[in-house]
Scaffold this motif. Structure first.
Motif, PDB file in Angstrom:
ATOM      1  N   VAL A 169      61.450  48.257 -16.835  1.00  0.00           N
ATOM      2  CA  VAL A 169      62.763  48.044 -16.232  1.00  0.00           C
ATOM      3  C   VAL A 169      62.908  49.027 -15.073  1.00  0.00           C
ATOM      4  N   ALA A 170      63.220  48.490 -13.896  1.00  0.00           N
ATOM      5  CA  ALA A 170      63.412  49.320 -12.700  1.00  0.00           C
ATOM      6  C   ALA A 170      64.862  49.241 -12.255  1.00  0.00           C
ATOM      7  N   SER A 171      65.391  50.326 -11.758  1.00  0.00           N
ATOM      8  CA  SER A 171      66.797  50.329 -11.357  1.00  0.00           C
ATOM      9  C   SER A 171      67.048  49.422 -10.165  1.00  0.00           C
ATOM     10  N   THR A 172      66.076  49.289  -9.260  1.00  0.00           N
ATOM     11  CA  THR A 172      66.213  48.379  -8.124  1.00  0.00           C
ATOM     12  C   THR A 172      64.912  47.600  -7.950  1.00  0.00           C
ATOM     13  N   ASN A 173      64.983  46.524  -7.187  1.00  0.00           N
ATOM     14  CA  ASN A 173      63.784  45.712  -7.003  1.00  0.00           C
ATOM     15  C   ASN A 173      62.743  46.379  -6.121  1.00  0.00           C
ATOM     16  N   VAL A 174      63.115  47.447  -5.446  1.00  0.00           N
ATOM     17  CA  VAL A 174      62.117  48.215  -4.696  1.00  0.00           C
ATOM     18  C   VAL A 174      61.111  48.814  -5.680  1.00  0.00           C
ATOM     19  N   TYR A 175      61.617  49.488  -6.690  1.00  0.00           N
ATOM     20  CA  TYR A 175      60.732  50.073  -7.698  1.00  0.00           C
ATOM     21  C   TYR A 175      60.137  48.992  -8.596  1.00  0.00           C
ATOM     22  N   GLY A 176      60.863  47.888  -8.758  1.00  0.00           N
ATOM     23  CA  GLY A 176      60.320  46.775  -9.523  1.00  0.00           C
ATOM     24  C   GLY A 176      59.071  46.209  -8.874  1.00  0.00           C
ATOM     25  N   ASP A 177      59.093  46.093  -7.550  1.00  0.00           N
ATOM     26  CA  ASP A 177      57.923  45.578  -6.834  1.00  0.00           C
ATOM     27  C   ASP A 177      56.740  46.530  -6.961  1.00  0.00           C
ATOM     28  N   ILE A 178      57.004  47.822  -6.866  1.00  0.00           N
ATOM     29  CA  ILE A 178      55.927  48.806  -7.012  1.00  0.00           C
ATOM     30  C   ILE A 178      55.324  48.720  -8.411  1.00  0.00           C
ATOM     31  N   ALA A 179      56.181  48.594  -9.420  1.00  0.00           N
ATOM     32  CA  ALA A 179      55.703  48.480 -10.798  1.00  0.00           C
ATOM     33  C   ALA A 179      54.853  47.226 -10.972  1.00  0.00           C
ATOM     34  N   GLN A 180      55.301  46.117 -10.390  1.00  0.00           N
ATOM     35  CA  GLN A 180      54.546  44.867 -10.511  1.00  0.00           C
ATOM     36  C   GLN A 180      53.199  44.966  -9.810  1.00  0.00           C
ATOM     37  N   THR A 181      53.179  45.601  -8.654  1.00  0.00           N
ATOM     38  CA  THR A 181      51.941  45.760  -7.900  1.00  0.00           C
ATOM     39  C   THR A 181      50.939  46.618  -8.654  1.00  0.00           C
ATOM     40  N   VAL A 182      51.424  47.685  -9.242  1.00  0.00           N
ATOM     41  CA  VAL A 182      50.537  48.591  -9.980  1.00  0.00           C
ATOM     42  C   VAL A 182      50.132  47.996 -11.326  1.00  0.00           C
ATOM     43  N   GLY A 183      51.075  47.359 -11.995  1.00  0.00           N
ATOM     44  CA  GLY A 183      50.811  46.850 -13.338  1.00  0.00           C
ATOM     45  C   GLY A 183      50.152  45.493 -13.381  1.00  0.00           C
ATOM     46  N   GLY A 184      50.334  44.686 -12.332  1.00  0.00           N
ATOM     47  CA  GLY A 184      49.743  43.355 -12.317  1.00  0.00           C
ATOM     48  C   GLY A 184      50.233  42.499 -13.471  1.00  0.00           C
ATOM     49  N   ASP A 185      49.323  41.699 -14.033  1.00  0.00           N
ATOM     50  CA  ASP A 185      49.735  40.800 -15.121  1.00  0.00           C
ATOM     51  C   ASP A 185      49.852  41.513 -16.465  1.00  0.00           C
ATOM     52  N   ALA A 186      49.677  42.834 -16.447  1.00  0.00           N
ATOM     53  CA  ALA A 186      49.827  43.601 -17.686  1.00  0.00           C
ATOM     54  C   ALA A 186      51.274  44.005 -17.933  1.00  0.00           C
ATOM     55  N   VAL A 187      52.158  43.744 -16.949  1.00  0.00           N
ATOM     56  CA  VAL A 187      53.542  44.175 -17.096  1.00  0.00           C
ATOM     57  C   VAL A 187      54.508  43.003 -16.949  1.00  0.00           C
ATOM     58  N   HIS A 188      55.667  43.175 -17.556  1.00  0.00           N
ATOM     59  CA  HIS A 188      56.785  42.238 -17.383  1.00  0.00           C
ATOM     60  C   HIS A 188      57.923  43.074 -16.832  1.00  0.00           C
ATOM     61  N   VAL A 189      58.267  42.847 -15.552  1.00  0.00           N
ATOM     62  CA  VAL A 189      59.204  43.720 -14.846  1.00  0.00           C
ATOM     63  C   VAL A 189      60.575  43.068 -14.685  1.00  0.00           C
ATOM     64  N   SER A 243      64.183  44.009 -12.676  1.00  0.00           N
ATOM     65  CA  SER A 243      64.870  44.896 -11.736  1.00  0.00           C
ATOM     66  C   SER A 243      66.372  44.727 -11.920  1.00  0.00           C
ATOM     67  N   ILE A 244      67.074  45.823 -12.134  1.00  0.00           N
ATOM     68  CA  ILE A 244      68.502  45.757 -12.417  1.00  0.00           C
ATOM     69  C   ILE A 244      69.298  45.343 -11.180  1.00  0.00           C
ATOM     70  N   ILE A 245      69.042  45.999 -10.054  1.00  0.00           N
ATOM     71  CA  ILE A 245      69.745  45.685  -8.809  1.00  0.00           C
ATOM     72  C   ILE A 245      68.770  44.969  -7.881  1.00  0.00           C
ATOM     73  N   SER A 246      69.079  43.719  -7.547  1.00  0.00           N
ATOM     74  CA  SER A 246      68.116  42.942  -6.768  1.00  0.00           C
ATOM     75  C   SER A 246      68.737  41.965  -5.778  1.00  0.00           C
ATOM     76  N   ASP A 247      70.046  41.794  -5.808  1.00  0.00           N
ATOM     77  CA  ASP A 247      70.696  40.812  -4.950  1.00  0.00           C
ATOM     78  C   ASP A 247      70.763  41.334  -3.508  1.00  0.00           C
ATOM     79  N   PRO A 248      70.043  40.705  -2.572  1.00  0.00           N
ATOM     80  CA  PRO A 248      70.016  41.205  -1.190  1.00  0.00           C
ATOM     81  C   PRO A 248      71.335  41.021  -0.457  1.00  0.00           C
ATOM     82  N   THR A 249      72.236  40.219  -1.000  1.00  0.00           N
ATOM     83  CA  THR A 249      73.528  39.987  -0.347  1.00  0.00           C
ATOM     84  C   THR A 249      74.617  40.896  -0.894  1.00  0.00           C
ATOM     85  N   GLN A 250      74.292  41.678  -1.915  1.00  0.00           N
ATOM     86  CA  GLN A 250      75.292  42.520  -2.579  1.00  0.00           C
ATOM     87  C   GLN A 250      75.190  43.965  -2.121  1.00  0.00           C
TER      88      GLN A 250
END
Length: 308
Positions: free
Chosen positions: A44-64, A66-73
């Motif tokens: 679980v990442a607080s924002t999708n910025v860190y969520g993307d980093i986690a997904q990139t590093v973890g690949g298919d070994a992780v389920h990510v 992101s708490i804050i992700s709405d680009p319009t908010q």
């Protein structure tokens, strides 16, 4: 204290009370809603910025998630909810920004029996404010800091699942090599435009601007008032508008996720004066990765500075 937190502590408290009575829940808005594979490490990442980093590093070994992700908010208006509490209760790894930006994460974690590994970007990077100043908590605009975060994420994932440690390390190395290319592009901007004056609405892009050797000419009282959601004193606003009328800056770099009458007035003043206006965001735009997003920011900054 950043508005993202200060305005939401009461909300968090009510959420925790509600969550204590919940036995089930739904995924957060950024989650696909699909079931978590049995082999996956829940992140679980607080924002999708860190969520993307986690997904990139973890690949298919992780389920990510992101708490804050709405680009319009406006991220500062985010309200924590029971979905977030549920996600955090299942996480094996939590990635937060720290520095006061997303303290609701720690508040919620303290109320759950779950004790996941936590990567706090501010703590990992060791960033400290200059004497007498507040910390600029927008760590993800500091490229070298993001490399440290990626390396730490790989380390924590490897601790959780040692069998895939080499994959996590390799993925982080590949990501960091991509950031190295961004650092080179950033250095080119510095070589061309170091010393040039720029204006901002909030400190969001400051790490990026400082790395390019640019001088922030914005009155500190102005950017602080905008970040805190407070009124800008008339005299301070005039000094800010004069930056454009007198062409003291080459560009205005503003946070388009946080706007209001004052920021619109400043943006209009820059446009009337023929000053380049460059929008940035706090969260990852839809369809972008961290690397493509920052590559675009660096490129657009160079283009904006080159117009004046």
């Amino acid at each position: 204290m950043p508005r993202l937190l200060r305005a939401r502590l009461a909300v968090v408290t009510s959420v925790l009370v509600a969550f204590s009575a919940c036995s089930s829940g739904t995924a957060s808005p950024s989650d696909s809603g699909s079931s978590v594979p049995s082999h996956a490490i829940v992140v679980v990442a607080s924002t999708n910025v860190y969520g993307d980093i986690a997904q990139t590093v973890g690949g298919d070994a992780v389920h990510v998630t992101s708490i804050i992700s709405d680009p319009t908010q406006d991220p500062h208006s985010y309200e924590a909810n029971t979905q977030v509490a549920l996600q955090l209760s299942k996480a094996k790894l939590v990635i937060e920004n720290g520095g006061g930006y997303d303290d609701f994460v720690d508040t919620m974690l303290r109320s759950t029996k779950n004790q996941p590994a936590v990567v706090n970007a501010v703590e990992v990077t060791g960033l400290r404010p200059a004497a007498g100043e507040q910390l600029n908590e927008h760590v993800w605009y500091s490229l070298s800091s993001v490399q440290q975060v990626a390396t730490r994420v790989a380390r924590e994932l490897a601790t959780i699942d040692p069998s895939r440690a080499s994959t996590f390390t390799a993925n982080a190395s590949t990501f960091n090599a991509g950031v190295d290319k961004l650092l080179s592009a950033q250095a080119q901007n510095k070589e061309r435009y170091a010393g040039a004056g720029v204006a901002i609405t909030e400190p969001v892009p400051l790490y990026l601007l400082e790395a390019a050797g640019l001088q922030n000419m914005t009155p500190e009282e102005f950017s602080e008032a905008i970040e805190e959601g407070e009124d800008v004193p008339t005299a301070v606003l005039k000094r800010t508008l004069d930056l454009f009328a007198e062409r003291q800056v080459k560009a205005l770099v503003y946070n388009e996720q946080t706007s209001g009458p004052v920021t619109e007035q400043v943006t209009s003043a820059a446009e009337r004066a023929g000053i380049a206006v460059m929008p940035v965001t706090e969260t990852l735009p839809q369809g972008q990765t961290y690397l493509t997003w920052m590559r675009s920011n660096i490129s657009r900054l160079g283009q904006a500075l080159g117009k004046s």
